[in-house]
Design a protein around this motif. Structure first.
Motif, PDB file in Angstrom:
ATOM      1  N   LYS A  43      -4.881  -4.305   1.541  1.00 43.99           N
ATOM      2  CA  LYS A  43      -4.517  -3.156   0.698  1.00 43.99           C
ATOM      3  C   LYS A  43      -3.243  -3.374  -0.135  1.00 43.99           C
ATOM      4  O   LYS A  43      -2.698  -2.435  -0.706  1.00 43.99           O
ATOM      5  CB  LYS A  43      -4.362  -1.869   1.528  1.00 43.99           C
ATOM      6  CG  LYS A  43      -5.546  -1.612   2.447  1.00 43.99           C
ATOM      7  CD  LYS A  43      -6.340  -0.425   2.020  1.00 43.99           C
ATOM      8  CE  LYS A  43      -7.703  -0.453   2.669  1.00 43.99           C
ATOM      9  NZ  LYS A  43      -8.137   0.815   3.206  1.00 43.99           N
TER      10      LYS A  43
ATOM     11  N   GLU B 191      -3.031   3.189   1.653  1.00 40.90           N
ATOM     12  CA  GLU B 191      -4.062   2.974   0.640  1.00 40.90           C
ATOM     13  C   GLU B 191      -3.562   2.092  -0.505  1.00 40.90           C
ATOM     14  O   GLU B 191      -2.352   1.992  -0.720  1.00 40.90           O
ATOM     15  CB  GLU B 191      -4.550   4.319   0.081  1.00 40.90           C
ATOM     16  CG  GLU B 191      -5.715   4.920   0.877  1.00 40.90           C
ATOM     17  CD  GLU B 191      -6.837   3.916   1.130  1.00 40.90           C
ATOM     18  OE1 GLU B 191      -7.250   3.222   0.178  1.00 40.90           O
ATOM     19  OE2 GLU B 191      -7.283   3.806   2.297  1.00 40.90           O
TER      20      GLU B 191
ATOM     21  N   PRO C 240       0.839  -1.205   0.000  1.00 43.85           N
ATOM     22  CA  PRO C 240       0.000   0.000   0.000  1.00 43.85           C
ATOM     23  C   PRO C 240       0.872   1.254   0.000  1.00 43.85           C
ATOM     24  O   PRO C 240       2.031   1.201   0.401  1.00 43.85           O
ATOM     25  CB  PRO C 240      -0.770  -0.085   1.326  1.00 43.85           C
ATOM     26  CG  PRO C 240      -0.421  -1.380   1.947  1.00 43.85           C
ATOM     27  CD  PRO C 240       0.781  -1.935   1.270  1.00 43.85           C
TER      28      PRO C 240
ATOM     29  N   LYS D 153      -6.068   1.479  -8.411  1.00 45.68           N
ATOM     30  CA  LYS D 153      -7.502   1.350  -8.137  1.00 45.68           C
ATOM     31  C   LYS D 153      -7.838  -0.104  -7.780  1.00 45.68           C
ATOM     32  O   LYS D 153      -7.465  -1.022  -8.508  1.00 45.68           O
ATOM     33  CB  LYS D 153      -8.303   1.779  -9.363  1.00 45.68           C
ATOM     34  CG  LYS D 153      -8.269   3.270  -9.593  1.00 45.68           C
ATOM     35  CD  LYS D 153      -9.314   3.657 -10.625  1.00 45.68           C
ATOM     36  CE  LYS D 153      -9.407   5.169 -10.735  1.00 45.68           C
ATOM     37  NZ  LYS D 153     -10.270   5.572 -11.852  1.00 45.68           N
TER      38      LYS D 153
ATOM     39  N   ASN E 107       0.867   4.994   1.624  1.00 41.74           N
ATOM     40  CA  ASN E 107       0.206   5.771   2.687  1.00 41.74           C
ATOM     41  C   ASN E 107      -1.061   5.079   3.180  1.00 41.74           C
ATOM     42  O   ASN E 107      -2.106   5.709   3.350  1.00 41.74           O
ATOM     43  CB  ASN E 107      -0.147   7.184   2.203  1.00 41.74           C
ATOM     44  CG  ASN E 107       1.083   7.954   1.747  1.00 41.74           C
ATOM     45  OD1 ASN E 107       2.159   7.791   2.327  1.00 41.74           O
ATOM     46  ND2 ASN E 107       0.933   8.756   0.705  1.00 41.74           N
TER      47      ASN E 107
END
Ligand code: EGU
Length: 459
Positions: free
Chosen positions: A213, A187, A183, A191, A185
């Protein structure tokens, strides 16, 4: 539990060999029917293991797999642990990303299914760490043995010693390697609700999201190419040439390190027939039909085996002497068809699929399906979003091929263009929706809005 009591009730014993995906689901099916189910798994219980060996691989759960889970009430539970995929994301060499939707229903991934669920049935026993080596070391008494022990099935070995058992296995020249994209940060680095694809003819990479993630990237390439790359710098050079947009996302250091963790992994395709011995033993899942992963159908086909068997059990009143031959008769043509399709797609992708070609073909099929939703159903739609029998999907596809020769495509493209110039496109799709109901009962055509499935002249 009161084993002797249940035996004296003459409750029939079903031994499920293999506690993987198909074994676990089968245990649920047989338990639901009230059999005394014994599951045998050579590995230790992954729920108790500190370190889980083996890989958690990417799996795509689609309509067939979901139907089979639904029948034993497990669909929602499993689906909630997956990440929905609504589209593919095609990455071009320059890093451009183009989405191509799958359709209303979308797709689902999941990482791992464990056999916990089967144990919630009181008439099921899970036996871990027990090997049934060729029947000699340990003997089990069962009325039916269900071999769900994977592509290198020990149960299938017993079949091989018998006369008139047909078997073939093919290793493809490509291997695969999994790399993790961490990931950024906290996230997802790309997508999440997409099957990310980097089509590069002989080389191909796909990436699927995980619940933590990360993405698992799977690189497919010929073994000799894997072997050509021997240093970290060569890895970076290779990625710079074919998958440059992924270098910052995976990370230079991780790439240099992870590439050498494991060698390229082999992929095998297995076909055999018959699937049964008398009224005693039956093969399902990879044990009966391992497929290459290029249609995302391995698990779905294995799960569908369970529901097909269930349907036949119902039809023949659990009479194994009738059920088993019928299962072979019905299921072999379909499993062989999906094995062929997966292999065909491998050849197709390897031969001439780069990102531009991939986009073009999907758009042509999208378009044809949009204007003739009844007549042209993309192959991947029939395979992924319906329960049309695999061998029938192939038949229909060959038939469609005859209809959709190049001339016809040009003709239709031309008509569409002239029509589109005069009226807006939504009017046009309303026209299509008014057409009579599909003649193929299992297809939920109303749910299918997108298209793909290559259609050239066959392998
Ligand atoms: C999971 C893991 C795209 C390979 C076939 C499509 C999956 C796959 C495709 C894995 C492709 C290829 C289809 C789906 C799917 C496409 C499909 C899931 C391939 C024809 C570890 N494939 N998966 N076809 O249409 O029908 O998007 O390897 F790159 S899902 Cl190879 Cl629908």
């Amino acid at each position: 539990m009161e084993e002797s009591a249940s035996r004296s009730d003459k409750k029939k014993v079903v031994a499920v060999v293999g506690g993987g995906l198909v074994g676990a689901l089968n245990a649920c099916y047989f338990a639901k029917r009230g059999f005394d189910v014994q599951v045998f798994e050579t590995r230790e219980d992954i729920r108790k293991a500190k370190i889980v060996k083996g890989r958690s691989i990417n799996l795509a759960l689609s309509h067939r797999g979901r139907s089979a889970l639904k029948h034993v009430g497990m669909e929602d539970k499993i689906v909630s642990k997956g990440i929905p995929m609504h589209a593919r994301m095609i990455h071009s060499l320059s890093g451009k990303q183009s989405p191509i939707p799958y359709g209303k229903k979308g797709q689902l991934l999941l990482q791992r299914l464990n056999p916990t669920e089967a144990e919630t049935y009181p008439n099921t026993t899970l036996n871990f760490g027990r090997k049934l080596s060729d029947g000699s070391e340990e003997e089990i008494q069962a009325d039916l043995i269900v071999g769900c022990d994977g592509a290198f099935s020990a149960i299938r070995k017993q079949f091989l010693r018998r006369s008139r058992f047909n078997f073939s296995q093919t290793y493809i020249p490509h291997g695969y390697m999994e790399l993790t994209m961490p990931p950024i940060n906290g996230e997802f680095a790309m997508k999440p609700n997409y099957l990310h694809i980097w089509p590069r003819n002989t080389f191909m990479m796909i990436a699927l999201p995980n619940l933590d993630k990360t993405f698992t990237c799977t690189l497919f390439m010929p073994f000799e190419e894997f072997e050509k790359i021997t240093t970290g710098d060569e890895v970076i050079e290779f990625f710079q040439k074919y998958f440059p947009d992924t270098i910052p996302l995976i990370g230079v250091d991780a790439l240099k390190r992870d590439y050498f963790r494991l060698p390229g992994q082999a992929m095998v395709s297995v076909k055999c027939t018959p699937y049964h011995i008398g009224d005693k033993c039956v093969l399902m899942g990879d044990a009966a039909h391992a497929v290459v992963p290029f249609y995302g159908q391995g698990m779905n086909a294995g799960f569908e085996d369970c529901i097909v068997f269930e349907e036949i059990m119902e039809q023949f009143n659990e009479d194994f002497s009738a059920v088993l031959p019928e299962y072979t008769r019905v299921r072999v043509p379909d499993d062989h068809a999906i094995a062929d399709l997966a292999m065909y797609n491998y050849i197709e992708m390897r031969a001439h699929v780069n990102s531009r070609w991939f986009l073009f073909r999907k758009h042509v099929d999208n378009f044809l399906h949009a204007i003739m939703p009844k007549t042209i159903i993309p192959l991947y739609t029939m395979v992924t979003f319906s329960r049309i029998r695999y061998h029938e999907a192939v038949k229909r596809w060959h038939w469609q091929d005859k209809v959709r020769c190049f001339k016809k495509i040009c003709h239709l493209l031309f008509i569409f263009h002239s029509l589109a110039a005069r009226r807006n496109v939504s009017d046009f799709s309303n026209l299509a929706a008014d057409e009579p109901v599909s003649p193929w009962p299992h297809a939920e055509l109303s749910d299918v809005t997108c298209a793909a499935g290559f259609s050239t002249n066959g392998p």
